[in-house]
Design an enzyme around this catalytic site. Structure first.
Site, PDB file in Angstrom:
ATOM      1  N   ASP A   1      46.652  46.756  38.839  1.00 23.70           N
ATOM      2  CA  ASP A   1      46.219  46.988  37.725  1.00 23.70           C
ATOM      3  C   ASP A   1      46.136  48.562  37.343  1.00 23.70           C
ATOM      4  O   ASP A   1      45.813  49.334  37.782  1.00 23.70           O
ATOM      5  CB  ASP A   1      44.602  46.096  37.485  1.00 23.70           C
TER       6      ASP A   1
ATOM      7  N   GLU B   1      30.888  46.299  35.556  1.00 28.06           N
ATOM      8  CA  GLU B   1      30.830  47.251  36.453  1.00 28.06           C
ATOM      9  C   GLU B   1      29.841  48.318  35.915  1.00 28.06           C
ATOM     10  O   GLU B   1      29.787  48.316  34.488  1.00 28.06           O
ATOM     11  CB  GLU B   1      31.943  47.903  37.474  1.00 28.06           C
TER      12      GLU B   1
END
Length: 224
Positions: free
Chosen positions: A23, A114
């Site tokens: 990613d 997150e």
């Protein structure tokens, strides 16, 4: 849809094969997609948006580069829970590249959950409010694309910020962040991770991701 995901999770968990992916975001200003593909990587998850005002300036070029190199690819949204509703951020993500199409090479969008430096832990939300926010994002994404988004998280965040909720086990594939030699304990009641982000350093840029299954299963995830 629920039966498909449960079957896919079972098959993925039982499979011995894995598929390398990675990613990326604008922090990787250029990526040698051809070399990454030649090395065996087959999927890329690319940052598209953050909150409801930010679009990643490299998303379009990264997405085109990944497509031209033959990758299965998709976008991800860095969540800012509580700043605006989950539905508003899902709409923003879809409007700026995070949608899904049934073309066999597009992964369902990924919701990145997150903490962020400079913001309150868990974005200032209670555990129940966080679960409700995630559900609002997930439900809006599903209503507009026909797919539930993948959920990216780590065990510590998921436990602290959702109370280790198992509300998404039957709908949303798990992308587990754990930089170690094994995935370890899976949070949230998911039987297996669908993708494991096993390192924050990948040879061709960004983070290393391991799909928990064969290439055929990865293609099935793209197809829905």
């Amino acid at each position: 849809m629920k039966s498909f995901i449960l079957a896919a999770l079972t098959l993925v968990g039982a499979a011995q094969a894995t598929v390398q992916g990675f990613d990326i975001s604008h922090y990787q200003s250029s990526v040698n997609f051809a070399a990454a593909y030649s090395s065996g990587a087959r999927f890329v998850i690319i940052k598209a948006t953050e909150g409801n005002t930010y679009t990643d300036p490299k998303f379009s070029s990264h997405y085109t580069g990944a497509t031209n190199a033959g990758f299965i690819r998709g976008g991800y949204h860095f969540a800012h829970p509580g700043e605006t509703t989950g539905a508003v951020q899902a709409d923003y993500f879809i409007a700026h590249g995070g949608g899904w199409s049934n073309d066999g090479i597009t992964l369902p969008g990924m919701l990145d959950l997150e903490n962020e430096s400079g913001y309150a832990a868990c974005w200032g939300l209670s555990q129940s409010a966080m679960v409700a926010w995630i559900k609002a994002f997930s439900d809006r994404y599903h209503s507009r694309t026909g797919r539930y988004p993948m959920l990216y998280t780590n065990p510590s965040w998921w436990t602290s910020c959702t109370g280790n909720s198992n509300a998404f086990v039957n709908t949303n594939p798990l992308v587990l962040a754990r930089y170690a030699s094994a995935p370890g304990t899976i949070p949230g009641g998911w039987p297996y991770q669908t993708i494991w982000q096993n390192s924050d350093s990948y040879t061709y840029g960004g983070d290393s991701d391991i799909f928990n299954g064969s290439l055929d299963r990865l293609k099935a995830l793209a197809l829905g």
